[in-house]
Design a protein around this motif. Sequence first.
Motif, PDB file in Angstrom:
ATOM      1  N   ILE A 159      30.671 -57.392  27.019  1.00 40.22           N
ATOM      2  CA  ILE A 159      29.588 -57.016  26.040  1.00 40.22           C
ATOM      3  C   ILE A 159      28.583 -58.597  26.367  1.00 40.22           C
ATOM      4  N   VAL A 160      27.372 -58.155  25.988  1.00 38.99           N
ATOM      5  CA  VAL A 160      26.349 -59.143  25.718  1.00 38.99           C
ATOM      6  C   VAL A 160      27.096 -59.949  24.513  1.00 38.99           C
ATOM      7  N   SER A 161      26.609 -61.076  24.457  1.00 38.24           N
ATOM      8  CA  SER A 161      27.254 -62.422  23.673  1.00 38.24           C
ATOM      9  C   SER A 161      26.786 -61.705  22.123  1.00 38.24           C
ATOM     10  N   PHE A 162      25.809 -61.277  21.961  1.00 39.83           N
ATOM     11  CA  PHE A 162      25.403 -61.347  20.605  1.00 39.83           C
ATOM     12  C   PHE A 162      26.158 -60.168  20.001  1.00 39.83           C
ATOM     13  N   LYS A 163      26.772 -59.340  20.596  1.00 40.84           N
ATOM     14  CA  LYS A 163      27.426 -58.140  20.038  1.00 40.84           C
ATOM     15  C   LYS A 163      28.839 -58.561  20.201  1.00 40.84           C
ATOM     16  N   ARG A 164      29.356 -59.308  20.409  1.00 39.47           N
ATOM     17  CA  ARG A 164      30.923 -59.651  20.559  1.00 39.47           C
ATOM     18  C   ARG A 164      31.415 -59.821  19.402  1.00 39.47           C
ATOM     19  N   ASP A 165      30.860 -60.435  18.387  1.00 40.85           N
ATOM     20  CA  ASP A 165      31.694 -60.475  17.014  1.00 40.85           C
ATOM     21  C   ASP A 165      31.900 -58.861  16.495  1.00 40.85           C
ATOM     22  N   ILE A 166      30.757 -58.253  16.427  1.00 46.43           N
ATOM     23  CA  ILE A 166      30.791 -56.960  15.922  1.00 46.43           C
ATOM     24  C   ILE A 166      31.980 -56.063  16.826  1.00 46.43           C
ATOM     25  N   TYR A 167      31.959 -56.172  18.071  1.00 46.99           N
ATOM     26  CA  TYR A 167      33.092 -55.536  18.867  1.00 46.99           C
ATOM     27  C   TYR A 167      34.458 -56.080  18.541  1.00 46.99           C
ATOM     28  N   ASP A 168      34.611 -57.495  18.325  1.00 53.67           N
ATOM     29  CA  ASP A 168      36.032 -57.821  17.665  1.00 53.67           C
ATOM     30  C   ASP A 168      36.476 -57.248  16.574  1.00 53.67           C
ATOM     31  N   ALA A 169      35.223 -57.160  15.669  1.00 56.94           N
ATOM     32  CA  ALA A 169      35.422 -56.709  14.257  1.00 56.94           C
ATOM     33  C   ALA A 169      35.835 -55.090  14.511  1.00 56.94           C
ATOM     34  N   VAL A 170      35.153 -54.454  14.878  1.00 51.60           N
ATOM     35  CA  VAL A 170      35.594 -53.061  15.302  1.00 51.60           C
ATOM     36  C   VAL A 170      36.862 -52.690  15.780  1.00 51.60           C
ATOM     37  N   PHE A 171      37.190 -53.628  16.682  1.00 52.27           N
ATOM     38  CA  PHE A 171      38.565 -53.306  17.387  1.00 52.27           C
ATOM     39  C   PHE A 171      39.701 -53.882  16.532  1.00 52.27           C
ATOM     40  N   ARG A 172      39.225 -54.959  15.567  1.00 48.61           N
ATOM     41  CA  ARG A 172      40.288 -55.176  14.577  1.00 48.61           C
ATOM     42  C   ARG A 172      40.541 -53.932  13.563  1.00 48.61           C
ATOM     43  N   GLU A 173      39.307 -53.638  13.015  1.00 47.51           N
ATOM     44  CA  GLU A 173      39.575 -52.453  12.164  1.00 47.51           C
ATOM     45  C   GLU A 173      40.199 -51.318  12.690  1.00 47.51           C
ATOM     46  N   PHE A 174      40.153 -50.940  13.907  1.00 49.05           N
ATOM     47  CA  PHE A 174      40.890 -49.977  14.622  1.00 49.05           C
ATOM     48  C   PHE A 174      42.234 -50.212  15.229  1.00 49.05           C
ATOM     49  N   ARG A 175      42.706 -51.477  14.860  1.00 45.90           N
ATOM     50  CA  ARG A 175      43.880 -51.922  15.843  1.00 45.90           C
ATOM     51  C   ARG A 175      45.024 -51.068  15.727  1.00 45.90           C
ATOM     52  N   ALA A 187      39.189 -42.152  12.977  1.00 46.60           N
ATOM     53  CA  ALA A 187      38.834 -43.302  11.895  1.00 46.60           C
ATOM     54  C   ALA A 187      37.353 -43.532  12.053  1.00 46.60           C
ATOM     55  N   GLU A 188      37.240 -44.106  11.027  1.00 43.64           N
ATOM     56  CA  GLU A 188      35.730 -44.541  10.979  1.00 43.64           C
ATOM     57  C   GLU A 188      35.716 -46.156  10.055  1.00 43.64           C
ATOM     58  N   THR A 189      34.995 -46.809  10.060  1.00 38.99           N
ATOM     59  CA  THR A 189      34.968 -47.979   9.407  1.00 38.99           C
ATOM     60  C   THR A 189      34.590 -47.868   8.075  1.00 38.99           C
ATOM     61  N   PRO A 190      35.169 -48.556   7.200  1.00 34.25           N
ATOM     62  CA  PRO A 190      34.898 -48.452   5.785  1.00 34.25           C
ATOM     63  C   PRO A 190      33.676 -48.751   5.022  1.00 34.25           C
ATOM     64  N   GLY A 191      32.849 -49.526   5.857  1.00 35.34           N
ATOM     65  CA  GLY A 191      31.489 -49.726   5.527  1.00 35.34           C
ATOM     66  C   GLY A 191      30.686 -50.180   6.787  1.00 35.34           C
ATOM     67  N   TRP A 192      29.454 -50.645   6.434  1.00 37.26           N
ATOM     68  CA  TRP A 192      28.756 -51.043   7.668  1.00 37.26           C
ATOM     69  C   TRP A 192      29.042 -52.504   8.235  1.00 37.26           C
ATOM     70  N   LEU A 193      28.838 -52.325   9.274  1.00 33.83           N
ATOM     71  CA  LEU A 193      29.015 -53.800  10.022  1.00 33.83           C
ATOM     72  C   LEU A 193      27.672 -54.169  10.590  1.00 33.83           C
ATOM     73  N   ARG A 194      27.331 -55.496  10.681  1.00 37.32           N
ATOM     74  CA  ARG A 194      26.088 -56.168  11.063  1.00 37.32           C
ATOM     75  C   ARG A 194      26.086 -56.978  12.284  1.00 37.32           C
ATOM     76  N   TYR A 195      25.204 -56.713  13.251  1.00 37.49           N
ATOM     77  CA  TYR A 195      24.769 -57.924  14.106  1.00 37.49           C
ATOM     78  C   TYR A 195      23.444 -58.270  13.964  1.00 37.49           C
ATOM     79  N   ASP A 196      23.235 -59.613  14.305  1.00 34.61           N
ATOM     80  CA  ASP A 196      21.803 -60.083  14.568  1.00 34.61           C
ATOM     81  C   ASP A 196      21.306 -60.171  15.826  1.00 34.61           C
TER      82      ASP A 196
END
Length: 168
Positions: free
Chosen positions: A143-159, A77-86
Amino acid sequence: MAAATEDIASLPYRRGVGLVVLNPSGLVFAGQRIDNPGPAWQMPQGGIDDDETPLRAAFRELDEETGIPEEAVELVAETPGWLRYDLPADLVPRIWGGRYRGQEQMWYLLRFHGPDSLIDIRRETPEFSRWAWMSPDDLVSRIVSFKRDIYDAVFREFRDHLRGSRGP
């Protein structure tokens, strides 16, 4: 020294890819970043070269960071679009020459079909000091804290593909 918030907001995102490599037990490949003295585990990821598609970059990064050949994985699978982190403001001037505010990434879920002996993190330019198979929940907690939200989003996408691998 931290960059001014308005200066950071005007910077673009660096385009990149990320890889969720799943073993037959439903665990995810994680590497301890070699350039971080503290615990900073992550999945393979990296930038996209000018002449690459995101998928081609993903397979290149897989080889460069883990030694896993493309033939040993199946694209699931792949994400349907780009995911961002700051990046945190204090890191912006130190990472990627201060040219980017963070990353926008396409993420790919790959099922690993080879033996663990194919994994070799001792690369020409190593990214990781050690590696392990982890549940997604365990990895998110490391994971380092500033990447936690993107990892959560990735795992939700691939759940749907990760059922049974989220940990206790």
